[in-house]
Structures are given as structure tokens and as C-alpha cells.
Design a protein around this motif. Structure first.
Motif, PDB file in Angstrom:
ATOM      1  N   UNK B 104      -4.999  -7.581  -5.919  1.00  0.00           N
ATOM      2  CA  UNK B 104      -4.982  -6.427  -5.009  1.00  0.00           C
ATOM      3  C   UNK B 104      -3.734  -6.511  -4.089  1.00  0.00           C
ATOM      4  N   UNK B 105      -3.640  -7.551  -3.311  1.00  0.00           N
ATOM      5  CA  UNK B 105      -2.639  -7.543  -2.452  1.00  0.00           C
ATOM      6  C   UNK B 105      -1.282  -7.426  -3.323  1.00  0.00           C
ATOM      7  N   UNK B 106      -1.220  -7.962  -4.165  1.00  0.00           N
ATOM      8  CA  UNK B 106       0.074  -8.046  -4.825  1.00  0.00           C
ATOM      9  C   UNK B 106       0.694  -6.504  -4.942  1.00  0.00           C
ATOM     10  N   UNK B 107      -0.225  -5.750  -5.651  1.00  0.00           N
ATOM     11  CA  UNK B 107      -0.038  -4.340  -5.830  1.00  0.00           C
ATOM     12  C   UNK B 107       0.388  -3.502  -4.404  1.00  0.00           C
ATOM     13  N   UNK B 108      -0.658  -4.097  -3.488  1.00  0.00           N
ATOM     14  CA  UNK B 108      -0.288  -3.409  -2.188  1.00  0.00           C
ATOM     15  C   UNK B 108       0.975  -3.875  -1.831  1.00  0.00           C
ATOM     16  N   UNK B 109       1.421  -4.877  -1.669  1.00  0.00           N
ATOM     17  CA  UNK B 109       2.876  -5.293  -1.450  1.00  0.00           C
ATOM     18  C   UNK B 109       3.932  -4.731  -1.895  1.00  0.00           C
ATOM     19  N   UNK B 110       3.673  -4.397  -3.300  1.00  0.00           N
ATOM     20  CA  UNK B 110       4.634  -3.755  -4.261  1.00  0.00           C
ATOM     21  C   UNK B 110       4.807  -2.144  -3.784  1.00  0.00           C
ATOM     22  N   UNK B 111       3.809  -1.783  -3.348  1.00  0.00           N
ATOM     23  CA  UNK B 111       3.681  -0.270  -3.261  1.00  0.00           C
ATOM     24  C   UNK B 111       4.415  -0.178  -1.725  1.00  0.00           C
ATOM     25  N   UNK B 112       4.112  -1.009  -0.921  1.00  0.00           N
ATOM     26  CA  UNK B 112       4.824  -0.704   0.621  1.00  0.00           C
ATOM     27  C   UNK B 112       5.907  -1.393   0.923  1.00  0.00           C
ATOM     28  N   UNK B 113       6.554  -2.312  -0.188  1.00  0.00           N
ATOM     29  CA  UNK B 113       7.672  -2.828   0.434  1.00  0.00           C
ATOM     30  C   UNK B 113       8.908  -1.946   0.706  1.00  0.00           C
ATOM     31  N   UNK B 114       8.884  -0.702   0.153  1.00  0.00           N
ATOM     32  CA  UNK B 114       9.842   0.231   0.323  1.00  0.00           C
ATOM     33  C   UNK B 114       9.885   0.740   1.955  1.00  0.00           C
ATOM     34  N   UNK B 115       8.509   1.069   2.277  1.00  0.00           N
ATOM     35  CA  UNK B 115       8.238   1.639   3.729  1.00  0.00           C
ATOM     36  C   UNK B 115       8.489   0.459   4.599  1.00  0.00           C
ATOM     37  N   UNK B 116       8.824  -0.708   4.086  1.00  0.00           N
ATOM     38  CA  UNK B 116       9.003  -1.953   5.214  1.00  0.00           C
ATOM     39  C   UNK B 116       7.865  -1.977   6.182  1.00  0.00           C
ATOM     40  N   UNK B 117       6.709  -1.901   5.811  1.00  0.00           N
ATOM     41  CA  UNK B 117       5.489  -1.888   6.734  1.00  0.00           C
ATOM     42  C   UNK B 117       5.705  -1.134   8.055  1.00  0.00           C
ATOM     43  N   UNK B 118       6.296   0.163   7.843  1.00  0.00           N
ATOM     44  CA  UNK B 118       6.707   0.798   9.151  1.00  0.00           C
ATOM     45  C   UNK B 118       5.157   1.120   9.893  1.00  0.00           C
ATOM     46  N   UNK B 119       4.430   1.498   8.782  1.00  0.00           N
ATOM     47  CA  UNK B 119       3.011   2.074   9.016  1.00  0.00           C
ATOM     48  C   UNK B 119       2.249   0.929   9.642  1.00  0.00           C
ATOM     49  N   UNK B 120       2.016   0.156  10.315  1.00  0.00           N
ATOM     50  CA  UNK B 120       1.349  -0.935  10.746  1.00  0.00           C
ATOM     51  C   UNK B 120      -0.145  -0.685  10.489  1.00  0.00           C
ATOM     52  N   UNK B 121      -0.549   0.388  11.011  1.00  0.00           N
ATOM     53  CA  UNK B 121      -1.774   1.031  10.841  1.00  0.00           C
ATOM     54  C   UNK B 121      -2.534   0.917   9.360  1.00  0.00           C
ATOM     55  N   UNK B 122      -1.385   1.258   8.527  1.00  0.00           N
ATOM     56  CA  UNK B 122      -1.939   1.350   7.055  1.00  0.00           C
ATOM     57  C   UNK B 122      -1.922   0.019   6.371  1.00  0.00           C
ATOM     58  N   UNK B 123      -1.071  -0.803   7.052  1.00  0.00           N
ATOM     59  CA  UNK B 123      -1.259  -2.383   6.558  1.00  0.00           C
ATOM     60  C   UNK B 123      -2.512  -2.919   6.883  1.00  0.00           C
ATOM     61  N   UNK B 124      -2.729  -2.598   8.034  1.00  0.00           N
ATOM     62  CA  UNK B 124      -4.201  -3.107   8.649  1.00  0.00           C
ATOM     63  C   UNK B 124      -5.484  -2.942   7.632  1.00  0.00           C
ATOM     64  N   UNK B 125      -5.256  -1.519   7.521  1.00  0.00           N
ATOM     65  CA  UNK B 125      -6.628  -0.689   6.563  1.00  0.00           C
ATOM     66  C   UNK B 125      -6.329  -1.444   5.072  1.00  0.00           C
ATOM     67  N   UNK B 126      -4.914  -1.402   4.877  1.00  0.00           N
ATOM     68  CA  UNK B 126      -5.129  -1.997   3.309  1.00  0.00           C
ATOM     69  C   UNK B 126      -5.598  -3.252   3.233  1.00  0.00           C
ATOM     70  N   UNK B 127      -5.082  -4.113   4.109  1.00  0.00           N
ATOM     71  CA  UNK B 127      -5.505  -5.643   4.246  1.00  0.00           C
ATOM     72  C   UNK B 127      -6.890  -5.574   4.174  1.00  0.00           C
ATOM     73  N   UNK B 128      -7.275  -4.872   5.016  1.00  0.00           N
ATOM     74  CA  UNK B 128      -8.934  -4.916   5.192  1.00  0.00           C
ATOM     75  C   UNK B 128      -9.598  -4.425   3.978  1.00  0.00           C
ATOM     76  N   UNK B 129      -9.213  -3.528   3.388  1.00  0.00           N
ATOM     77  CA  UNK B 129      -9.880  -2.398   2.205  1.00  0.00           C
ATOM     78  C   UNK B 129      -9.956  -3.256   0.968  1.00  0.00           C
ATOM     79  N   UNK B 130      -8.905  -4.289   0.987  1.00  0.00           N
ATOM     80  CA  UNK B 130      -8.863  -5.045  -0.275  1.00  0.00           C
ATOM     81  C   UNK B 130      -9.714  -6.226  -0.661  1.00  0.00           C
ATOM     82  N   UNK B 131     -10.550  -6.436   0.481  1.00  0.00           N
ATOM     83  CA  UNK B 131     -11.689  -7.611   0.651  1.00  0.00           C
ATOM     84  C   UNK B 131     -12.601  -7.263  -0.161  1.00  0.00           C
ATOM     85  N   UNK B 132     -13.490  -8.282  -0.423  1.00  0.00           N
ATOM     86  CA  UNK B 132     -14.880  -8.010  -1.011  1.00  0.00           C
ATOM     87  C   UNK B 132     -15.523  -7.191   0.045  1.00  0.00           C
ATOM     88  N   UNK B 133     -16.611  -6.922  -0.666  1.00  0.00           N
ATOM     89  CA  UNK B 133     -17.403  -5.539   0.071  1.00  0.00           C
ATOM     90  C   UNK B 133     -17.896  -5.925   1.572  1.00  0.00           C
TER      91      UNK B 133
END
Lengths: 182, 189
Positions: B104-133
Motif C-alpha cells: 500500500x505504501x508503495x502506491x502511496x509513495x508513487x502517487x505523492x512523489x510529484x507533490x514532494x510531500x508538500x502536504x504533510x498532513x496528507x502524508x500523516x493521514x495516508x501513513x495512518x490509513x494504510x495500517x491494519x484496522x
């Protein structure tokens, strides 16, 4: 917070052993302009702006939900009252129908007992006389009550005189007391 | 006469408790709406589904407001309902094929490479959301909503020790990803 302390708390953080206060201080540490090299990988995690809705701005979504709930309110109550009225109406009319039917069915059927009207009249007179006699005998037992009333009247008259005497006596008593104090 | 009087006082009391419960609902439950919405949106990955879930939960709570007296912690109870509703929804939708976290994180990383993690909040959310329930719920409740362990325990139904263990696992998983992202960024520059 010094880097040394931050390091210790960070270690605790990953073990799930920090308190909310320590976590708050950790986030504060990561929001500094300059942070030591070793902490850089975690910067984005801790420095992310907090999304928590603790600001005091009016909460549009909560207002929306409140409106939805208040819309929910009246129909429920109206429906209940209407239902109660309807059902009590139905119950009342059913009751009337059933009782009137029962009364109609239970109405006593009269049978002729005499064929000759004169004989019937004579029998009726005899019955009434019997009743009247019993009634008078019952009343005669109450005669002493009227005598009691008369006596009471006479007693009342005498009581009045006695009461008058007492008031006079009281007046005299008051006058006597005055004399003593003088 | 006396019976009627009693009936009237009962009716009055009923109405009073009802009004009280209405007030309590608007004071205690309704202000939680945004918090519940954040939780639901985080869980489901979008705001729209989150709104539907919160609306549903609030309606259900409203209908059962007379029974809410028996609930010790209304907030935890509401959060729990939101979480269960979200889990049901995720279970029924086909979107949630099980995928291991690194994938999942591979996908997240590819998707967000372009934005260079400008949106740190989004990073946090995505890191958290990809975890087991379970880990994802706990991490959200602790690191984003900043709830106490007791409250998280009430929402998730896990004991405090289990909450700590899962939180630690979730944070370590996130740490691994953060280190990977950091390496990635270093090698890019």
C-alpha cells in the motif's frame, strides 16, 4: 526541550508509553526551525498541522446535524398523539357498540300473569297496601326523634340565658381586677 | 380523580425527561459531529461517505436517546458506533482487498512523489490509513484526536495494555515508512 530529552521521549513514543503531555512537547520540539540531524526523518510526522477541531469557529457540520435532528423531532410527536387519539376513538366506539348490543340482548321479556284486569287491579291494591303498612310501621319507630327536637329547642333557649350570665360575670371580673391594680 | 391526577403528573414527568434528554442530546452529542466526521472520513478515505455514516449514527443515537442514560461515556459510545458502521461499510465494499502495508505504501509513495510531500498532513493521514484496522483506529485516536488511553479503550473495546501494544506497533510501522521516505528523499537530492 533539549535534544537528549527529545531522544528519550521519542524512544518512549515508539513503545506507546508516552503521555499526552509528552507527545505535545515532542510535537513542539519538531516545530522548531532547527532540529538536530537524527530527528529529521520524523519531522514530517510530528510537524503536521493538527486537524483537531478545538478552535472556536462555528462548526458548520455540527450545525447541519443539529438542524437534521430538529427536523426529526416534531413528526414523531405528532404521529404519536394522532395515533393515540385515533386508537382511543376506535376503542370508545367499539365499547359503545358492544355495551348497547349486550343491553339489547339482555332486555327482560315480560309475561302476562293475569287474564282478568279486575283481578290484576285487586292484587296490585293488596300489594300496595301491604307495602304502605310496613312503611308506616317503620316510621312510627322514628317518633321519639321529633320529641327530641322539641326538647333541644327548649334547651337552646336556656343555654342562651346561661351564656348571657357568663358574659356579665366576666365583665364584673374585669372590673374587679381593675380595682385591685388601682 | 386521584388516578387522573397521577396520570397527569406522570405525563408531565415524561415530557420533562424528554425535554431534558433533548437538551442533553444537543449539548453532548451534536457538538461531537465534527470529531465523528473526522474519524469516519479518515476511516473510509473520503468525506462524503464519512458524512453519511455520521448522519446515520446520529439519527440512531437520537432515536435511542432515552436509553443513553445507561451509557457511561456518550462520546466513546458514539465513536464506537461510527467505527463499527465504518467497518461494516468497508467489509461490504469491494475496495478493501487485503493488501500488505508495504505494498500500500508503495502506491502511496508513487502517487505523492510529484507533490514532494508538500502536504504533510496528507502524508500523516495516508501513513495512518494504510495500517491494519485496529492499529489504524488507535493511531488515529491517539495521534490525531489525542485521546487518553482510557477513552481509546472504551471506543475500541480493547484493554489499555492491548491499546498500548497496538499503538506501539502502529507507530513503529510508521517509523519504518518515514525512514524509507527519508532515504528516498536523500537519494533524490
Amino acid at each position: 526541550m533539549k535534544a537528549e530529552e527529545a531522544k528519550v521521549i521519542l524512544q518512549k513514543y515508539f513503545e506507546g508509553e508516552t503521555s499526552l503531555e509528552e507527545e505535545r512537547r515532542l510535537r513542539e520540539f519538531f516545530r522548531q526551525e532547527e532540529i538536530p540531524d537524527g530527528f529529521l526523518p520524523y519531522r514530517k510526522w510530528f510537524a503536521a498541522p493538527q486537524e483537531r477541531g478545538e478552535s472556536n469557529k462555528p462548526d458548520a457540520f455540527a450545525l447541519e446535524m443539529a438542524a437534521m435532528i430538529s427536523k426529526q423531532q416534531p413528526p414523531v410527536r405528532k404521529l404519536n398523539r394522532k395515533l393515540i387519539l385515533t386508537f382511543s376513538g376506535i376503542a370508545a366506539s367499539l365499547l359503545i357498540v358492544i355495551t348497547s348490543m349486550l343491553m339489547y340482548l339482555k332486555e327482560p321479556v315480560y309475561q302476562d300473569t293475569f287474564s282478568d284486569p279486575a283481578e290484576a287491579a285487586a292484587y296490585a291494591e293488596k300489594t300496595l297496601l301491604f307495602v304502605a303498612e310496613k312503611y308506616n310501621r317503620g316510621l312510627s319507630a322514628l317518633e321519639p326523634v321529633s320529641r327530641l327536637k322539641e326538647e333541644e329547642k327548649r334547651l337552646g333557649k336556656n343555654m342562651k340565658t346561661i351564656r348571657k350570665g357568663f358574659t356579665e360575670y366576666n365583665k364584673i371580673k374585669v372590673i374587679n381586677n381593675l380595682k385591685v391594680t388601682d | 380523580m386521584k388516578a387522573q391526577h397521577n396520570r397527569l403528573t406522570f405525563e408531565k414527568q415524561d415530557r420533562e425527561t424528554e425535554i431534558m434528554q433533548q437538551d442533553e442530546f444537543t449539548e453532548k452529542i451534536v457538538p461531537l459531529s465534527s470529531k465523528l466526521l473526522r474519524f469516519a472520513s479518515f476511516f473510509l478515505g473520503n468525506d462524503e461517505d464519512g458524512r453519511d455514516v455520521v448522519q446515520e449514527v446520529l439519527l440512531k443515537l437520537w432515536q435511542n436517546r432515552m436509553k443513553m442514560d445507561a451509557v457511561a461515556n456518550a462520546e466513546a459510545y458514539a465513536m464506537q458506533m461510527v467505527r463499527n458502521r465504518c467497518l461494516d461499510q468497508l467489509k461490504s465494499s469491494r475496495m478493501t482487498k487485503f493488501r500488505p502495508y508495504p505494498e500500500v505504501m508503495q502506491v502511496v509513495r508513487e502517487e505523492t512523489d510529484q507533490t514532494e510531500w508538500k502536504d504533510t498532513n496528507r502524508l500523516v493521514m495516508q501513513l495512518a490509513r494504510a495500517l491494519p484496522e485496529v492499529q489504524k483506529s488507535i493511531l488515529f485516536l491517539r495521534d490525531i484526536e489525542q485521546l487518553e488511553f482510557e477513552e481509546i479503550s472504551a471506543v475500541t473495546g480493547l484493554n489499555i495494555n492491548a491499546v498500548r501494544v497496538n499503538l506501539s506497533r502502529a507507530r513503529k510501522q510508521v517509523r519504518e515508512e518515514l525512514l524509507k521516505i527519508w532515504d528516498h528523499e536523500i537519494s533524490m537530492h
